[in-house]
Motif scaffolding. Structure first.
Motif, PDB file in Angstrom:
ATOM      1  N   ASP A  30      10.655   1.108  69.587  1.00 22.62           N
ATOM      2  CA  ASP A  30      11.856   1.713  69.058  1.00 22.62           C
ATOM      3  C   ASP A  30      12.027   1.873  67.356  1.00 22.62           C
ATOM      4  O   ASP A  30      12.386   2.765  67.171  1.00 22.62           O
ATOM      5  CB  ASP A  30      12.868   0.734  69.427  1.00 22.62           C
ATOM      6  CG  ASP A  30      14.559   1.784  69.447  1.00 22.62           C
ATOM      7  OD1 ASP A  30      14.304   2.802  69.700  1.00 22.62           O
ATOM      8  OD2 ASP A  30      15.765   1.370  68.620  1.00 22.62           O
ATOM      9  N   GLN A  31      11.718   0.473  66.405  1.00 20.27           N
ATOM     10  CA  GLN A  31      11.193   0.516  65.538  1.00 20.27           C
ATOM     11  C   GLN A  31      10.717   1.011  64.694  1.00 20.27           C
ATOM     12  O   GLN A  31      10.310   2.672  64.107  1.00 20.27           O
ATOM     13  CB  GLN A  31      11.033  -0.763  64.868  1.00 20.27           C
ATOM     14  CG  GLN A  31      11.001  -0.713  63.294  1.00 20.27           C
ATOM     15  CD  GLN A  31      12.526  -0.130  62.479  1.00 20.27           C
ATOM     16  OE1 GLN A  31      13.722  -0.750  62.897  1.00 20.27           O
ATOM     17  NE2 GLN A  31      12.595   0.891  61.877  1.00 20.27           N
ATOM     18  N   ALA A  32       9.354   1.441  66.200  1.00 21.79           N
ATOM     19  CA  ALA A  32       7.648   2.164  65.522  1.00 21.79           C
ATOM     20  C   ALA A  32       8.971   3.835  65.289  1.00 21.79           C
ATOM     21  O   ALA A  32       7.897   4.554  65.052  1.00 21.79           O
ATOM     22  CB  ALA A  32       7.068   1.424  66.752  1.00 21.79           C
ATOM     23  N   MET A  33       9.053   4.020  66.368  1.00 21.60           N
ATOM     24  CA  MET A  33       8.690   5.264  66.722  1.00 21.60           C
ATOM     25  C   MET A  33       9.806   5.820  65.833  1.00 21.60           C
ATOM     26  O   MET A  33      10.417   6.946  65.492  1.00 21.60           O
ATOM     27  CB  MET A  33       9.721   5.519  68.291  1.00 21.60           C
ATOM     28  CG  MET A  33       9.245   5.101  69.187  1.00 21.60           C
ATOM     29  SD  MET A  33       7.963   6.690  70.095  1.00 21.60           S
ATOM     30  CE  MET A  33       8.301   7.055  71.363  1.00 21.60           C
ATOM     31  N   GLN A  34      11.257   5.720  65.042  1.00 17.51           N
ATOM     32  CA  GLN A  34      11.676   6.045  64.604  1.00 17.51           C
ATOM     33  C   GLN A  34      11.592   5.730  62.790  1.00 17.51           C
ATOM     34  O   GLN A  34      11.590   6.759  62.354  1.00 17.51           O
ATOM     35  CB  GLN A  34      13.012   4.410  64.404  1.00 17.51           C
ATOM     36  CG  GLN A  34      14.421   4.366  65.149  1.00 17.51           C
ATOM     37  CD  GLN A  34      14.945   3.160  65.137  1.00 17.51           C
ATOM     38  OE1 GLN A  34      15.961   3.022  64.174  1.00 17.51           O
ATOM     39  NE2 GLN A  34      16.083   2.875  65.730  1.00 17.51           N
ATOM     40  N   MET A  89       3.091 -10.914  74.493  1.00 19.78           N
ATOM     41  CA  MET A  89       2.740  -9.841  73.114  1.00 19.78           C
ATOM     42  C   MET A  89       2.266  -8.702  73.128  1.00 19.78           C
ATOM     43  O   MET A  89       1.635  -8.041  73.914  1.00 19.78           O
ATOM     44  CB  MET A  89       1.935 -10.852  72.982  1.00 19.78           C
ATOM     45  CG  MET A  89       1.450 -11.095  71.586  1.00 19.78           C
ATOM     46  SD  MET A  89       1.739 -11.492  70.992  1.00 19.78           S
ATOM     47  CE  MET A  89       0.611 -10.895  69.405  1.00 19.78           C
ATOM     48  N   LEU A  90       2.946  -8.175  72.168  1.00 18.85           N
ATOM     49  CA  LEU A  90       2.628  -7.133  72.006  1.00 18.85           C
ATOM     50  C   LEU A  90       2.562  -6.904  70.692  1.00 18.85           C
ATOM     51  O   LEU A  90       3.271  -7.441  69.694  1.00 18.85           O
ATOM     52  CB  LEU A  90       3.823  -6.020  72.155  1.00 18.85           C
ATOM     53  CG  LEU A  90       4.223  -4.075  71.880  1.00 18.85           C
ATOM     54  CD1 LEU A  90       3.053  -3.931  72.656  1.00 18.85           C
ATOM     55  CD2 LEU A  90       5.112  -4.075  71.692  1.00 18.85           C
ATOM     56  N   THR A  91       1.565  -5.744  69.969  1.00 17.95           N
ATOM     57  CA  THR A  91       0.626  -5.486  68.630  1.00 17.95           C
ATOM     58  C   THR A  91       0.941  -3.637  68.827  1.00 17.95           C
ATOM     59  O   THR A  91       0.000  -3.027  69.484  1.00 17.95           O
ATOM     60  CB  THR A  91      -0.640  -5.881  68.376  1.00 17.95           C
ATOM     61  OG1 THR A  91      -1.076  -4.956  69.154  1.00 17.95           O
ATOM     62  CG2 THR A  91      -0.329  -7.126  68.715  1.00 17.95           C
ATOM     63  N   GLU A 103       2.523  -5.889  76.001  1.00 22.53           N
ATOM     64  CA  GLU A 103       2.880  -5.847  77.084  1.00 22.53           C
ATOM     65  C   GLU A 103       4.294  -5.320  76.485  1.00 22.53           C
ATOM     66  O   GLU A 103       4.155  -6.401  75.292  1.00 22.53           O
ATOM     67  CB  GLU A 103       3.122  -6.896  78.464  1.00 22.53           C
ATOM     68  CG  GLU A 103       2.143  -7.884  78.970  1.00 22.53           C
ATOM     69  CD  GLU A 103       2.725  -8.851  79.104  1.00 22.53           C
ATOM     70  OE1 GLU A 103       3.622  -9.242  79.717  1.00 22.53           O
ATOM     71  OE2 GLU A 103       1.162  -9.270  80.461  1.00 22.53           O
ATOM     72  N   ILE A 104       5.297  -4.162  77.415  1.00 22.82           N
ATOM     73  CA  ILE A 104       6.513  -4.056  76.253  1.00 22.82           C
ATOM     74  C   ILE A 104       6.887  -4.751  77.315  1.00 22.82           C
ATOM     75  O   ILE A 104       7.033  -3.995  78.806  1.00 22.82           O
ATOM     76  CB  ILE A 104       6.738  -2.826  76.080  1.00 22.82           C
ATOM     77  CG1 ILE A 104       5.357  -2.092  75.298  1.00 22.82           C
ATOM     78  CG2 ILE A 104       7.242  -2.717  75.239  1.00 22.82           C
ATOM     79  CD1 ILE A 104       5.449  -0.805  75.560  1.00 22.82           C
ATOM     80  N   GLY A 157      -4.601  -0.072  75.432  1.00 24.76           N
ATOM     81  CA  GLY A 157      -4.347  -1.630  75.734  1.00 24.76           C
ATOM     82  C   GLY A 157      -3.052  -2.117  76.490  1.00 24.76           C
ATOM     83  O   GLY A 157      -2.767  -3.254  76.271  1.00 24.76           O
ATOM     84  N   LEU A 158      -2.218  -1.164  77.142  1.00 29.11           N
ATOM     85  CA  LEU A 158      -1.183  -1.251  76.842  1.00 29.11           C
ATOM     86  C   LEU A 158      -1.212  -1.930  78.703  1.00 29.11           C
ATOM     87  O   LEU A 158      -1.477  -1.313  79.874  1.00 29.11           O
ATOM     88  CB  LEU A 158       0.162  -0.258  77.380  1.00 29.11           C
ATOM     89  CG  LEU A 158       1.274  -0.582  77.774  1.00 29.11           C
ATOM     90  CD1 LEU A 158       1.692  -1.899  76.655  1.00 29.11           C
ATOM     91  CD2 LEU A 158       1.640   0.633  78.012  1.00 29.11           C
TER      92      LEU A 158
END
Length: 110
Positions: A30-34, A1-3, A20-21, A50-51
């Motif tokens: 990727d979308q957040a970076m874009q 799970m990732l937030t 976790e990624i 928190g990663l």
């Protein structure tokens, strides 16, 4: 799970990663970076306190933007990596390509 939470501090944008990624959710990163690139920001900080885990797919997202960031003069800084996650960055040599800091204060001051 990732937030992923986006914050803005002065002229910097901060991505706060929790969980976790892996291959199944690296598209979220990727979308957040874009989205951040689209804002025209020149400073992106990634809070990894928190990663808990990052797979090669997650690291691939960071690697895929290195050239773009250099061309667009976007400053990418990662901070608060756990020892375990930092080791993964080190094994792949990403600690030589991405600025990594102990904490948010050090990243903002650098």
């Amino acid at each position: 799970m990732l937030t992923i939470e986006k914050q803005q501090e002065n002229s910097s944008y901060i991505l706060v990663l929790k969980g976790e990624i892996d291959a199944s959710n690296s598209v979220m990163l990727d979308q957040a970076m874009q989205d951040l690139i689209a804002t025209g920001t020149k400073s992106i900080l990634v809070d990894c306190e928190g990663l808990e885990y990052i797979s090669s797919a997650g690291l691939g997202v960071f690697m895929s933007y290195l050239e773009d960031f250099q061309e667009q003069e976007i400053d990418l800084k990662i901070y608060a990596l756990s020892t375990r996650v930092f080791e993964v960055f080190k094994i792949l040599g990403l600690d030589q390509l991405i600025s990594i800091y102990a904490n948010k204060k050090a990243a903002l001051e650098a």
